[in-house]
Every structure is written in structure tokens, then in C-alpha cells.
Motif scaffolding. Sequence first.
Motif, mmCIF file in Angstrom:
data_model
loop_
_atom_site.group_PDB
_atom_site.id
_atom_site.type_symbol
_atom_site.label_atom_id
_atom_site.label_comp_id
_atom_site.label_asym_id
_atom_site.label_seq_id
_atom_site.Cartn_x
_atom_site.Cartn_y
_atom_site.Cartn_z
ATOM 1 N N UNK C 385 0.812 -1.210 0.000
ATOM 2 C CA UNK C 385 0.000 0.000 0.000
ATOM 3 C C UNK C 385 0.846 1.259 0.000
ATOM 4 N N UNK C 386 1.961 1.216 0.724
ATOM 5 C CA UNK C 386 2.812 2.404 0.809
ATOM 6 C C UNK C 386 4.209 1.920 1.124
ATOM 7 N N UNK C 387 4.959 1.533 0.087
ATOM 8 C CA UNK C 387 6.215 0.808 0.321
ATOM 9 C C UNK C 387 7.145 1.471 1.333
ATOM 10 N N UNK C 388 7.241 2.794 1.286
ATOM 11 C CA UNK C 388 8.198 3.439 2.184
ATOM 12 C C UNK C 388 7.863 3.235 3.656
ATOM 13 N N UNK C 389 6.605 2.890 3.910
ATOM 14 C CA UNK C 389 6.188 2.650 5.285
ATOM 15 C C UNK C 389 6.994 1.506 5.902
ATOM 16 N N UNK C 390 7.391 0.562 5.058
ATOM 17 C CA UNK C 390 8.140 -0.589 5.569
ATOM 18 C C UNK C 390 9.437 -0.126 6.222
ATOM 19 N N UNK C 391 10.125 0.802 5.548
ATOM 20 C CA UNK C 391 11.386 1.290 6.110
ATOM 21 C C UNK C 391 11.135 1.979 7.444
ATOM 22 N N UNK C 392 10.056 2.765 7.489
ATOM 23 C CA UNK C 392 9.755 3.470 8.741
ATOM 24 C C UNK C 392 9.430 2.474 9.840
ATOM 25 N N UNK C 393 8.605 1.462 9.515
ATOM 26 C CA UNK C 393 8.244 0.467 10.525
ATOM 27 C C UNK C 393 9.474 -0.303 10.997
ATOM 28 N N UNK C 394 10.350 -0.616 10.031
ATOM 29 C CA UNK C 394 11.540 -1.381 10.404
ATOM 30 C C UNK C 394 12.433 -0.577 11.341
ATOM 31 N N UNK C 395 12.553 0.715 11.063
ATOM 32 C CA UNK C 395 13.387 1.517 11.963
ATOM 33 C C UNK C 395 12.758 1.576 13.351
ATOM 34 N N UNK C 396 11.412 1.642 13.399
ATOM 35 C CA UNK C 396 10.739 1.632 14.698
ATOM 36 C C UNK C 396 11.014 0.312 15.404
ATOM 37 N N UNK C 397 10.920 -0.770 14.636
ATOM 38 C CA UNK C 397 11.166 -2.094 15.213
ATOM 39 C C UNK C 397 12.600 -2.198 15.729
ATOM 40 N N UNK C 398 13.526 -1.634 14.967
ATOM 41 C CA UNK C 398 14.941 -1.706 15.374
ATOM 42 C C UNK C 398 15.163 -0.980 16.684
ATOM 43 N N UNK C 399 14.386 0.079 16.900
ATOM 44 C CA UNK C 399 14.580 0.748 18.188
ATOM 45 C C UNK C 399 13.607 0.210 19.239
ATOM 46 N N UNK C 400 13.059 -0.974 19.002
ATOM 47 C CA UNK C 400 12.372 -1.676 20.077
ATOM 48 C C UNK C 400 10.860 -1.657 20.037
ATOM 49 N N UNK C 401 10.282 -1.132 18.985
ATOM 50 C CA UNK C 401 8.824 -1.069 18.947
ATOM 51 C C UNK C 401 8.239 -2.432 18.620
ATOM 52 N N UNK C 402 7.022 -2.625 19.090
ATOM 53 C CA UNK C 402 6.293 -3.852 18.746
ATOM 54 C C UNK C 402 5.391 -3.520 17.565
ATOM 55 N N UNK C 403 5.434 -4.345 16.545
ATOM 56 C CA UNK C 403 4.634 -4.079 15.358
ATOM 57 C C UNK C 403 3.604 -5.186 15.208
ATOM 58 N N UNK C 404 2.366 -4.798 14.986
ATOM 59 C CA UNK C 404 1.329 -5.790 14.714
ATOM 60 C C UNK C 404 0.582 -5.375 13.457
ATOM 61 N N UNK C 405 0.230 -6.376 12.648
ATOM 62 C CA UNK C 405 -0.480 -6.082 11.418
ATOM 63 C C UNK C 405 -1.773 -6.885 11.408
ATOM 64 N N UNK C 406 -2.883 -6.193 11.238
ATOM 65 C CA UNK C 406 -4.167 -6.876 11.164
ATOM 66 C C UNK C 406 -4.665 -6.730 9.740
ATOM 67 N N UNK C 407 -4.507 -7.803 8.971
ATOM 68 C CA UNK C 407 -4.856 -7.707 7.559
ATOM 69 C C UNK C 407 -5.065 -9.108 7.009
#
Lengths: 200, 329, 846
Positions: C385-407
Amino acid sequence: MADDKSVEAKVKTEEEKGRLRSGLKEGIEAVKGLYDSYAVTAKHLFRKPITEQYPEDKRKLPARSRARIILTRDPEGQERCVACYLCSGVCPVSCISMQSAEREDGRRYAQWFRINFSRCIFCGLCEEACPTLAIQLTSDFEICRRDLLELVYEKEDLLTDHGGKNETYDFYRHAGVSVKGDKGEHIGERPPVNVKTNLP
Amino acid sequence: MWLFGLLVLLIKIAAILAVVFGTAAYLILLERKLLGRLQIRLGPNRVGFGGILQPIADGMKVLLKEDLIPADADRTIFKFAPAVVASGALLILAVIPLGRPLTVRGYEIPLIITDLNVGLLYVFALSSMSVYGMALGAWASNSKYSLIGGIRGAAQMISYELSLGLSLVPVALMAGSLNLTEIVEAQANYPFILAQPVAFLIFLISAMAEAKRLPFDLPEAENELIGGFHTEYSGMRFALFFVGEYVNMVVIGALVAVFFLGGWHGPWLPGPVWLFLKAMIVPVFMIWTRATLPRLRYDQLMQFGWKILLPVALLNILITGGILVWING
Amino acid sequence: MPLLTIDNMDIEVPRGTKVIDAAEQLGIMIPRFCYHKALGPAVGACRLCAVKFMEGPVKGIQMSCMVEAADGMKVSTTDPEAVDFRRHVIEWLMMNHPHDCPVCDEGGHCLLQDETVSSAHSLRRFPGLKRTYRNQDIGPFLRHEMNRCIHCYRCVRYYQEITGYRDLGAMQLASRVYFGRFEEGPLESPFSGNLIELCPTGVFTDKPSRFRARRWDLQRAETLCIHCSMGCNIIANVRYREVIRIEPRYNSEINGYFICDRGRYGFSYVNHESRPRMAQVDGQNLTTAEALRKTAARISDVAQGEGPSAIAALLSPRSSLETLASLSHLAKSRKWKTVSGIFDPGRRSRIRSAVQHLHSDTAISMQDLKNRDFILVLGADPLNDAPMLVLALRQAWRSGAKIAVMDPRPIFLTFDFDHLPATPGEMRACMGAILDSAFEGEKVADEKGAAFLDSLESSSGNEGAHAEMPHRIDAIAEALKKSQRPAIVCGTDMAAEGTGTLAADTVRFLRSRNQEAALLYLMNYPNAFGQTLLEDSDTLTFEACLEEIEEGRIKALLIAEADPFFHYPDRPRLEKALEKLDLLALFDYLPSGTAEKADHFLPTSTLFESSGSYVNHEGRIQRFHPVYEGGTPMLQINDGDHPPRVYDTDGVPGGDPRPADRLIAELGQVLSGDGEVFSDDPWKNLTADIAPFFKYRHLDAPPENVRILPDESSVFEGNREPQSDGDAEAEGLQIIYTEWIFGTEELAAFSKTLRPAEKEPFVCLHSDDAAPLGIGQNDPVRIDFGGDCVLESRAKLFDRMARGVLVIPRHYRLDWKISGRFGGRARIERLRETPGSPSPLEREEQ
């Protein structure tokens, strides 16, 4: 007081004498200067003129004279030009234009190449910039035309069948891109690194 | 009878004009060739044998060129000015004696157009005229280069006019007349140059300044003022300025011949030929000078005119007058 | 705050700042190859940033990228010892350089070249042989030339750490280190193009623009990427009237230093060979002015015959704000109808609710996501849907964020995340379960918050459909409860009605618990936000418009930069309806299906040839600037031969296209010929007509980088209607049309450069759904929509997706536009191949 006055007068006369002397000297120098210059020019009147009568008497120009530009070929007869845009970039009057492209064998070449000689000032910067010795200036300067459009030379007009000032240089023998020969086969190269072995 | 006189007059005028224009034209070629040789070059050699037809080619070119008049020029004066310069120089020729009067079938034909008894004054009057032509042309061009050239020219010519006039006073004193024929006659025994070398030099220098020749060519100074007063002129009008300058050179040569070199006096050859030969000496010297001397600076020019030439000319008059009074008692 | 002195200048920097950054703040650019702000902690691989420390905790020559600024440091960058050190570094880096700059595309903007020149190294003194490597073919976008490598490790750090893909790495050791793939093949990462900019030399160069131009010959300008709603900042490069390359432009709020490959290589629709460049009226080529006159005349005819309400103008989410403003102002001033250019009514209402729910206190930008400690992606597939979002999410994950996807889709991301494969209808219930599990028994202070929780509980009837969901829900709930700064990313493409409201309500609920919750909506269209702002309550949906056309109430349709044939699922109906029109006028730059059908076609310029602004998914106005004047690319005119020797004075060949807003404004002027004054300044119209723009009335042009959002969030909307997946009793699988990173986007579909990255069209379904039908991995399948609508494709089976759904990417080569609906159900069966004759698909491939 009287002494002072007479001394003053004496000084004055001395000064005047000095001025007169220097004035006279200047006058003589001026006359001599005039005489010398007239003598020099008069002497020239009887010397043989150094004029060269151009169309009848054509001097052979030095090899490095800067006139009509050519595109040379490498020893194997391939176009030397790799269309790197250095000549058009350095050209102070922007008279060189081209489009680079990739040939099927990976060789970079000029799809088209144009020099507008009506704008060219024959400064030779393009030749200096050329990393492949492709663009060279020749001593042929007789390229006047009545129609400016005839002075716009296309690649076919510029290409020659020789190497110009250097018949031996071949850029692709030196550069480490595999257009002519594989990696490691160019001048001064080691065989390619085998990335899949751990042997030192 | 008057008809015959008119005819003779017209023939004389035509002959003189033809000779002077021809001379002026070839003087240009001579200048270019001589200048070339003085600079170890060849000079023009393409038109005709050795460039002999160059003046004709030049003349044709210049006549066929477009005559441009600047948009803001004063058109009347602009068109009229070159004529003043050329005609001023030509009119002087009217009083120059060419030789002894010819006698054809009992009629005596004087070899002079008009034998004015105040010829000398006439010469002065006309030579001052050319400054008008130049200054008006410069003004009318409405160009900064022209204007500066014109101002320089006017100042220069007015300054040197004085020395020019004063240098001839001793000549008139010696000849006892202002009539040019009588001045020439007075030199039957010896040319005045021997008696008046200083006056000759002053006249020569002033005349070069009058003719705006190097080293006094500040009014046209190409490398500062493009062309000076004639910057905006082109085609025929420019040619008129140009030819006027060379006619002026011939005229100055003729005047020098008349005043100092004994005019038409000379052995073997007929008078007019002697006069022509003598008249060519100064132009050739001017060309030689052009190849030799650089242009003066403007302050040097003015200083030389006012501080040297003028006092020396006055002194020369004083001395000559004194000597003449002493001799004649 | 350490205070240090660099080259006799004092500067105070935050603790932890490297000396190299401190110097940059002073305007001293210490040379570097390996250090890059975006790549995180420095590695000190290149040794080029050496400076001399005169006083302080460390002394002598040190790498400025490795040393943290400390109090009392005195640093000299120009000390002869440091300069000499750097000179030697360059010299030994150049020892193995292949000296092929003339045939290297990096030449002219090469960092290695610059540093070599600036260190005055001009002659190779080392007489030994050069090390060489073999290159690899790494796909259609990048060219690999390992001989030029200086071993700075930037590529591997970016590729593995920033994008998270592992197929490019470092091999071997010592001086034989090799950066490449273990086996040749295209790079897997859809962010691989950024290697070109990151590589300080020419190891990775751009393939589509290979050997085309030098940097100094390019026309460059700042512009925007319009391949999705993120609004990434880019620089476009034009050579001889041809866009040849896109580069990312740094924007600290949106894309950072990078862009995705779709944005980078999706530009070539601009250079499309059959791009219409002449105005056409009934198949006849005309000048633009004549065509405009004829269009105006035809519109006037319709207006006189049928009244102004028989004319409709379609507002496209692909158009710039200016074009939309011009068209809607024209429609309003002449009492025409307006039609929404978002063809799917569900999608339209979801985007509308997203625009309504986004407020400046909850909205965040893409880069803000990096600072979040919990991110829930709701009804969106970040990569597609928005490829660049992946990079942003990954950087968040790298600094310790929990990511959940409901899809419901099979989601692939390059980091650990919890996937809840819920169908659109189950999302509300799932959300209810999460909140329930997180805050069960907790006293909810806010009354409305409590009511919201109750409403969720009541709707979570059908939870537990999947065996693995509950424990994941508990884990997610745990993380959400602990989170200080949670964020919800909500898609608008395929989620069910009300999901946008659900996301907004959840954020409000979390905020009422003093959690700094934030909200991000994805919209897929570049200007969906702006387009929605310009719609009003009378704006028709496209369905309604079609009905009115069929009933003969709309006789003329004006479309600016939209292609119904690309988006509308019922092509036969669309064709029939459009034929009933007296006038179909299209202002566009694509050789689209609509362009073929249009009675009047007026060529418009692309965003590379015009200026204007777009509003991205977070309501941010961004402006773009013309890169070139337009015109047919030189290479297309002379077919690779010399350009024409003589030019006529009629202007640039193919230079007819004009900015759409100008064309529409001129149309307005022609229409209002008799005395009326038509304002043709789109920005004036915008600030006069549209409420969110009122406060910018004093400006002459749109503001840059400003969010057009209301200031405060309103109260809970509380959409109580239970969601459903449609008629659950009906046979077959629920169809979900989705975007896919390559192949479904409209502009990219016309871009030749993206072609090699596109996969064959496919449909996705759960392996449990496929097994009873006998469908295996990659089998050709037939999808039966009922009626005679049958679609053939290939099936991809996944375990990690929702059951009971059939995900169909809207691939432009897949003929899904016969299906007639934006959703619904369909039966799927294995396509039986008769032995000997190839299947229709294989025939197509041949």
C-alpha cells in the motif's frame, strides 16, 4: 644680510645653470631619440619583407596546431570515443553536443556527436580533456564556408580511419571494465578474486 | 574674350583637381605600401600588378557602401560636414602658383587659378575652415566618441593654427609680399628653407598637427576613440573625410614647396613638375613619421604647442625682423 | 552538552554527537565515504574522516565519525598531519581503482572522484597489479561493477540493516571483500535503488539511465513522487526532454534520505511513446486553442439544451490541488455537477472518514513512526500500500517497537511482527478483543471511552475463528498496554466500512488513558486528501454518475487526469454509458483507455513539466516545480540519430501539452466570454471556496510543508454497526481487490522502466481453502464471478493469510474489470489443461 643675498643669488644662478644644463641635455636626448627612431624605420625600408603570401605559399603547420577537430579510432579500428561528455563539459563555447549510448557488446559510444565549428574557438580544451585520445585537433584550418550550416559537423564528418597523434593507445585495454577482455585481462590487473573459496 | 578666359580657367581647375585627386588616391596606396615596407611587410599587392589598382578598388568599394546616418544625428549638418573639410583643402589650391605664365599664341596664361595679392591670408583663412567641418561632423554624429574627437580636434587645430600663422610671418617679411607668386619669385636665388630653418620646422610640425597626422592624430585616435570625429561616418561621406585628409597632405606639401623650397623653381624640368616633386616630399615624410613616432599624450600636445612652438615662432619673427631692419637700414 | 572547538570555532552539541556531525553543524564538511546519517552508528571503515585532536580526552589522528564530542576537545581538520593522512587514504583506496571514469555513470557526481581531486592525487605511484572482481547481474534496476569498490560497507549496512533484506552481503576477507549476492539474480529488496546514491563510487549505478548523461548536463528540479499517497520528495533529472532518472530528496518528515523502487523507476509514463501530445476532437488533431473553443461550444450546446446540471466534472485524486481547484471552481460557478474520481464508493467513503478523523494533534508523519513503541497496522499491507512505510516500521522495530499487522493478506515484512489475518469483517472484533484483553478490569475514567469499549465488546461475537489468534492477541494487548507512544496505521483500500472510524476511536481511547497515541491513514492515491477536501455534499459517486448518464440526465462529462477504464470494475457498463454522452472531454497525459474513447481530448503536462501542489496522506501540502518545458523526447524524434540541423520557430516538438489547471481555467474563460469574469488563479479559488484553506487566504501560493488539518479531535464517533463480510451464506470466497507494489498502480502501468520488476498477475488464497478445490501452488485457476464473468489467473497459496478470502491484486494485465463489482464473492476452480494444447495463460505468455 648682503652676503646672504649674494649667496642666495649665487645659489639661484647655480640652480638656473643646472636647469639649463639639464634642459639642454633633454633637448639633445630628444633630438637623438628622434634621429634614432627615424633611422631604424628607414633601415627597415630596405629589409626584405617577412610577409608570407598565404594561398600561394602554404607553410606546413606544426602537428600540434589547433584547427579542425576529428574523432580518431583505436588500433583495432574501433571508435575511440566513449561519449563521456568531458569535451562537451569543458567546451567554453558549448559547441560540442552528443548522446551517449551502450552498444550491444557493452561498449559505450556516441549515438550521435556534433561539433558546431561556426561556434568553435579551437582552444583545444576538448582534446586536453579527452581520456581516450579520441577527440583531436588537426592542423587543417581551411574550413571556411559561406553557409554556417555546413560548419555543423556530424559524427560521420568527424570520424577518421586513423589514430591521429597516437596510433597505439586503446582505452579499453587499460580500464577495468570488461568490454575488451575479461576481468583481470587488462593491462596491470590480477586475475579476478574468487569469492567462493576460503583459501588465502 | 571673357568666354575664352572662363574656358581656360575651367581647364586649369579641372587639371588641378584631376592631378590632386589622383595624387591623393595614390598617396593612400603609397602610404600603405611604404608603411608596409617600413614595417617589413609587403603592403597591398593583390589588386592589379603590385596593388596598382588598389585605390580604384577602394574607391569603388567605398562608393558602393551603404551610407549610414545615426538615428539621432543632426542630419543636415551630418551630411554637410565632410564637404567642408574636403572643399577647404581644395580651395587652397586656387592660390598656389604652378609655374611661370605660359604664352600661347600671344595670350599669356598664368599657371595659377587666381593670383591673389593676399594669398597668404587666404591660405590661413581656408586652413582654419577645416576645423569647422570636423567639429560639426563630430557634433552632428551624436556619439560620445565623435564628440570627444571633435573637441580634441578643435582645441588642437586652434592651438597649432597660431604657430602655423606665425611661422610664415618671417617668410612674408623676407618676400615683402603676401602674394604667393611673389613669394616664389623671391626664392629665385635660394629657397627660404636655408634662411628660415626654424620657421620651416615650426611650419612642418604645425602643419602635421593641422592635418591630424601622427604623432598628432588625437582627434581620431583609433585605439581610444574608435575613429574619433568620423566614427559614425560610412561610405561616401567617410571617403570624403578620408580623401580630404590626403588632399590636405598634398596641399601642405605644396605650401611647404611654395614657402620654403622655392616653389616651381628648378633646373631642367618644367615648373609644375618641380612643384609636384617638391610637394611630395612632405607627404612622404609624414608617412615615414607615422611609421616611426607614437602618438602624443594630450597634455604633451598642448604643452608643446603653447609652450614651445608659439614662443619660438615669436622669437623667430623678432630675430628675422631685426635682421631685416638691420640689413635694409 | 559538550562544548568543543573545531578549527578554532566553538560549538556546543548534544551528548553523543559525533565530531563529524558537530563539524558539519559548523559548516565544515569532513570528507567521508562510509559515514552516513541514515545508516546509524558509524563503523569507521573508510578511514577518510581522519582529523587531529589537539587537546581533550583523545589526542592525535582519530576518525571523526567514531569519536563522540566531549568537553574541551580541540580539533583541527586542516592540520598537516591529518591532511596528509587523508591524502594517503585516498591514494591507497585508488590503488585498485580501474580508471574507468569515462565509461562510469557515477563520473561527475562521484564522491570518490571529488575526494581524489580535492586531495590532489593524480598519479598512481604504486606499480603493482590491480585487484579485480567479477560483476554480477543484480536485476533490472542496478548495475554492478565491483572493481570500483572502496569497501566502505555502506551498501551492506543499508541493505541489511535499513531495509532488512539479506540477499546482498559482504563475502570473503581482507583485501578480497566482495559485496554482492551469493548467486546472481535480481535484488529482492524493493528499496534497492537507494544503493545508487549511497555508494560513494560507481559500484551500483542506475540501469535505466545507464550511459545516458552526465550530472552536469541534466535539468534537475525538486518535485514529488505521486505513485502513492506518501508524497515522498524527489528530484527528477531530465535530458533532452526525457525524464531519465529519479533521485530521492531529503525530507526529515516524510521519506528521509530514501525512496522505494516504484517511485524511483515508475517515471517513464512521462516518456511513453504513445503519450498523446496533440489535442483531438472527434479523432481529429487540432491546436489546443481550437480544441478548447470547440469543447466550450459543445458544453454551451449541452448547457442550453439540457441545462447546466447535465454537465458533470470528475475530480481525480491523481490531479494536483490546482487542477482540482480549477475544475471544481468552474463546476461550481457554472452550476455543473461534480463527480468523485475515487471510483470505488467504499474506498471513497473510507478516505472521507480518514480525512474527517485526522487532526493535527493525532496526525503524525512517516518519520515520526520511528519514535513509536507500538504500531498497529490496521487493514493495510505496508509493502504494497505504501512501500516506504516498511522502512519506517523497520526503523521503529529496530529501536524496540512492537509491530502488529491486522490484515487478511499474506504480509511479508523484513522484521518480526504479529500478523492477525483477519478478514475486513473481523477487524472490529479483533480490535475489540485486543482492547478487551489489554484493559480488562481497568477502570475507564472517560465515560465515552467506556461506551466505546462496550460497543466493541458487543460486536466481537465471532472471535476465535482462527486457532492461533488468541495468544497473539494477548501478546499485542500486552505491548499496547505497556506502550507510551502507540500509533495506528490504517489502510483505506480494502478494510471494511467504519475501520477508519474504529482506528480514530481507538486512538482517542488510548489518548484518554494518557497514552500519546497517534494516527496515520494510507490512501493510495497521491492527492486523495486534497480531492476529498474539494468534494462537497452534492458530489456524486461515480456509480451515481453512471446511473444518471444511463438515465440521460448527464449529457457531458469532463474528466481531468483520471481513467475510469483503469479503475472501474464493470467495463461493458462503462463503455455503454459513456457512449450515451454527448460529450466526453478528457484532460490527461496518459494514453489510457479513456483517452481512446474521449470525444474531446486535451493533452496536459505531467508534474515534471508543471508546478503545483499535492496533499499527502497526512494532510501535508507539498509543492512541485517544473523540471523541463515538456516536448517529445529527442530520442523519439530522431530515432537515435543526430537532432535536426535546422529548427523551426513553432516551439518544441510535441510541446502542446499544458498544465491541466491552465487548460481548465482557459476553458472557463472561453465559456464565460460575455462580460463575466472567471477567476483563473486556482489558489485564490481554493482559499475562497474550500474551508480548510481559508486561513491561508493571505498567501499568494500554497504554503509548503503545512498540514491542512483541523486542530482538535472531535468526540467519539462510535460506529456501532457490526461489520460483516457480506453475504456469508453465499458460495465461494470473499473477493478482496488490493494494490501490489509493482503492477497495480496507474502511472506505473504506463512505465516501461518498471516492467521487469512486475510479476505475472496472480491471486492469493489460503492453502486450507485451496486444498479441497485441488488447487496447488502456482496452478492456473478460473475465477467465476457469476454470470458470464470468468477470470483466468494463477493461484498463490499462503498459510499466513485470512481464510475464506480471495485476494486479487488489481494488476493492469489482469482483466479483473469484467467482474462488475468492487468486492463480493466468487467461485474459484483449477483450470483444467487439455493435454497438448497450452492453457490460455501459457498462450498469452508465448
